[in-house]
Design a protein around this motif. Sequence first.
Motif, PDB file in Angstrom:
ATOM      1  N   ASP A  63     -12.690   2.308  10.361  1.00 25.93           N
ATOM      2  CA  ASP A  63     -14.071   2.035   9.818  1.00 25.93           C
ATOM      3  C   ASP A  63     -13.409   1.566   8.420  1.00 25.93           C
ATOM      4  OD1 ASP A  63     -16.312   0.941   9.094  1.00 25.93           O
ATOM      5  OD2 ASP A  63     -17.212   3.726   9.107  1.00 25.93           O
ATOM      6  N   PRO A  64     -13.102  -0.107   8.179  1.00 27.64           N
ATOM      7  CA  PRO A  64     -12.511  -0.298   6.715  1.00 27.64           C
ATOM      8  C   PRO A  64     -13.162  -0.051   5.679  1.00 27.64           C
ATOM      9  CG  PRO A  64     -13.667  -2.289   8.132  1.00 27.64           C
ATOM     10  CD  PRO A  64     -14.008  -0.490   8.652  1.00 27.64           C
ATOM     11  N   LEU A  65     -12.146   0.100   4.261  1.00 28.26           N
ATOM     12  CA  LEU A  65     -12.936   0.635   3.113  1.00 28.26           C
ATOM     13  C   LEU A  65     -13.468  -0.394   2.055  1.00 28.26           C
ATOM     14  CD1 LEU A  65     -10.090   3.601   2.271  1.00 28.26           C
ATOM     15  CD2 LEU A  65     -12.067   3.467   3.702  1.00 28.26           C
ATOM     16  N   ILE A  66     -14.257  -0.582   1.431  1.00 33.72           N
ATOM     17  CA  ILE A  66     -14.375  -1.814   0.136  1.00 33.72           C
ATOM     18  C   ILE A  66     -14.032  -1.624  -0.704  1.00 33.72           C
ATOM     19  CG2 ILE A  66     -15.549  -2.900  -0.784  1.00 33.72           C
ATOM     20  CD1 ILE A  66     -18.265  -2.005   0.659  1.00 33.72           C
ATOM     21  N   ARG A 115      -7.243  -4.443  10.021  1.00 33.88           N
ATOM     22  CA  ARG A 115      -7.353  -6.166  10.149  1.00 33.88           C
ATOM     23  C   ARG A 115      -6.992  -6.993   9.171  1.00 33.88           C
ATOM     24  NH1 ARG A 115     -13.804  -5.532  11.369  1.00 33.88           N
ATOM     25  NH2 ARG A 115     -13.978  -3.241  11.453  1.00 33.88           N
ATOM     26  N   PRO A 142     -15.724   4.026   0.046  1.00 32.47           N
ATOM     27  CA  PRO A 142     -16.794   4.160   0.461  1.00 32.47           C
ATOM     28  C   PRO A 142     -17.865   5.158  -0.243  1.00 32.47           C
ATOM     29  CG  PRO A 142     -14.378   5.266   1.641  1.00 32.47           C
ATOM     30  CD  PRO A 142     -13.983   4.882   0.823  1.00 32.47           C
ATOM     31  N   SER A 143     -18.742   4.652   0.423  1.00 31.06           N
ATOM     32  CA  SER A 143     -20.009   6.110   0.164  1.00 31.06           C
ATOM     33  C   SER A 143     -18.814   7.081   0.060  1.00 31.06           C
ATOM     34  CB  SER A 143     -20.893   6.231   0.717  1.00 31.06           C
ATOM     35  OG  SER A 143     -20.586   5.774   2.210  1.00 31.06           O
ATOM     36  N   ILE A 183     -23.360  -6.948   2.747  1.00 29.56           N
ATOM     37  CA  ILE A 183     -21.494  -7.781   2.562  1.00 29.56           C
ATOM     38  C   ILE A 183     -21.840  -8.986   3.535  1.00 29.56           C
ATOM     39  CG2 ILE A 183     -19.165  -7.250   4.630  1.00 29.56           C
ATOM     40  CD1 ILE A 183     -20.175  -4.169   4.326  1.00 29.56           C
TER      41      ILE A 183
HETATM   42  P1  AMP Z   1     -19.125   1.867   3.195  1.00 30.56           P
HETATM   43  O1  AMP Z   1     -18.533   1.191   2.137  1.00 30.56           O
HETATM   44  O2  AMP Z   1     -18.889   3.505   3.663  1.00 30.56           O
HETATM   45  O3  AMP Z   1     -20.143   1.251   2.479  1.00 30.56           O
HETATM   46  O4  AMP Z   1     -18.261   1.222   4.504  1.00 30.56           O
HETATM   47  C1  AMP Z   1     -17.871   0.085   4.117  1.00 30.56           C
HETATM   48  C2  AMP Z   1     -18.038  -1.060   5.329  1.00 30.56           C
HETATM   49  O5  AMP Z   1     -17.969  -2.489   4.432  1.00 30.56           O
HETATM   50  C3  AMP Z   1     -17.894  -0.606   6.544  1.00 30.56           C
HETATM   51  O6  AMP Z   1     -18.007  -0.142   7.152  1.00 30.56           O
HETATM   52  C4  AMP Z   1     -17.685  -2.286   7.189  1.00 30.56           C
HETATM   53  O7  AMP Z   1     -19.178  -2.777   7.977  1.00 30.56           O
HETATM   54  C5  AMP Z   1     -17.549  -3.158   6.420  1.00 30.56           C
HETATM   55  N1  AMP Z   1     -16.312  -3.479   6.104  1.00 30.56           N
HETATM   56  C6  AMP Z   1     -15.153  -3.328   4.662  1.00 30.56           C
HETATM   57  N2  AMP Z   1     -13.874  -3.899   5.543  1.00 30.56           N
HETATM   58  C7  AMP Z   1     -14.466  -5.574   6.143  1.00 30.56           C
HETATM   59  C8  AMP Z   1     -14.057  -6.438   6.468  1.00 30.56           C
HETATM   60  N3  AMP Z   1     -12.423  -6.355   6.648  1.00 30.56           N
HETATM   61  N4  AMP Z   1     -14.484  -6.762   7.618  1.00 30.56           N
HETATM   62  C9  AMP Z   1     -16.002  -6.637   7.695  1.00 30.56           C
HETATM   63  N5  AMP Z   1     -16.264  -5.859   7.696  1.00 30.56           N
HETATM   64  C10 AMP Z   1     -15.682  -4.662   6.612  1.00 30.56           C
END
Ligand code: AMP
Length: 338
Positions: A63-66, A115, A142-143, A183
């Motif tokens: 699960d990727p990070l923002i 990715r 992330p959260s 997103i």
């Molecule tokens: P959160 O910060 O917990 O809300 O989760 C971040 C969310 O961003 C992830 O669960 C993905 O759905 C989305 N996300 C983050 N990086 C990518 C990426 N490279 N491609 C697509 N979705 C992403």
Amino acid sequence: MAKPLQTRTLRATARNLAFLARRLRAGEIVAVPTETVYGLAGNALDPAACAKIFRAKGRPASDPLIVHLHSAAQLPQVCQPNSAALKLARRFWPGPLTLVLPKTAAVPGIVTAGRDSVAVRVPSHPVFRRLLKLTGVPLAAPSANRFGYISPTTARHVREGLGGKIRHILDGGAAQIGLESTILDLRDPRRPVLLRPGAITLADIRSVLPRVTESRRTARAAVTTAKSIGLVAPGLLARHYSPRTLVVLHAVIPLPRATSSDARDAWVFLRRPRIGKKTAPNIFWLDERGTLPGAARRLFATLRTIDAIKFRRIHVELAPDRGLGRAINDRLRRAAAR
Ligand code: AMP
Ligand code: MG
């Protein structure tokens, strides 16, 4: 099991911000306030710091990070922005819009779950912005909750979930928006796709990019709600943002059904129901007047409060499926998914 850490909650004083910026630069992680929900931040360019985020949350590596930036000028450091991204950035940043773009080599694979694209945004919360500026590096966040549970909208929520697992929580007050960012996948700028609805709505994005579409999953969930009269079939979406108590969704809750129900069932209305003095300990509402921004802000805190009371079921009334209501309903459907 690692020994529990001592968790300190710090106010946003200049001294504390300078201290936390140093901790972040040294590779530590810090829970931070944002306008969407609280985040668990670490240096996005430091794979060891990012590994600590996954560990503290119990988040799967898939699960990727923002990645959070202080300004759009930092985009080229972490991604290859296209003209669509720059247009949206000018319009909506700082703010709750995350863009998925091709990543640069500077971003470690742990951030993007392997990715070649990275999710980026410039947040608007003044305290987080000061910290981003002082730290001087992009922060992956992330959260700040245990994976799968309801996202935190206050410093206290963070402590409830991550106390003993992290050292520092920066308290910046209750989150103004209360839902995670919108997103948008912009890897192919000719085919922008909404991956997660949020406070920046589909209509907002369409005003800049007319051709944006919803991902199949988001669209299918919206159709389910539109058709539903009573219960929405759960199981369509990944379970997430979930209380421990079973959540049951309703298009509309007839008031007599709630007021005459078993006291072990909780009922959550969008607006304060007209029951005068008859209000009971199992009747809740998200916003006095039923405004969508108010409901979004209170949603996660309300679910947490009710979850702590140990009801048998939590019945929730869905919001109108437009604008911010779509983001609220998206989170509710995931909370209800089995
Ligand atoms: P959160 O910060 O917990 O809300 O989760 C971040 C969310 O961003 C992830 O669960 C993905 O759905 C989305 N996300 C983050 N990086 C990518 C990426 N490279 N491609 C697509 N979705 C992403
Ligand atoms: Mg999350």
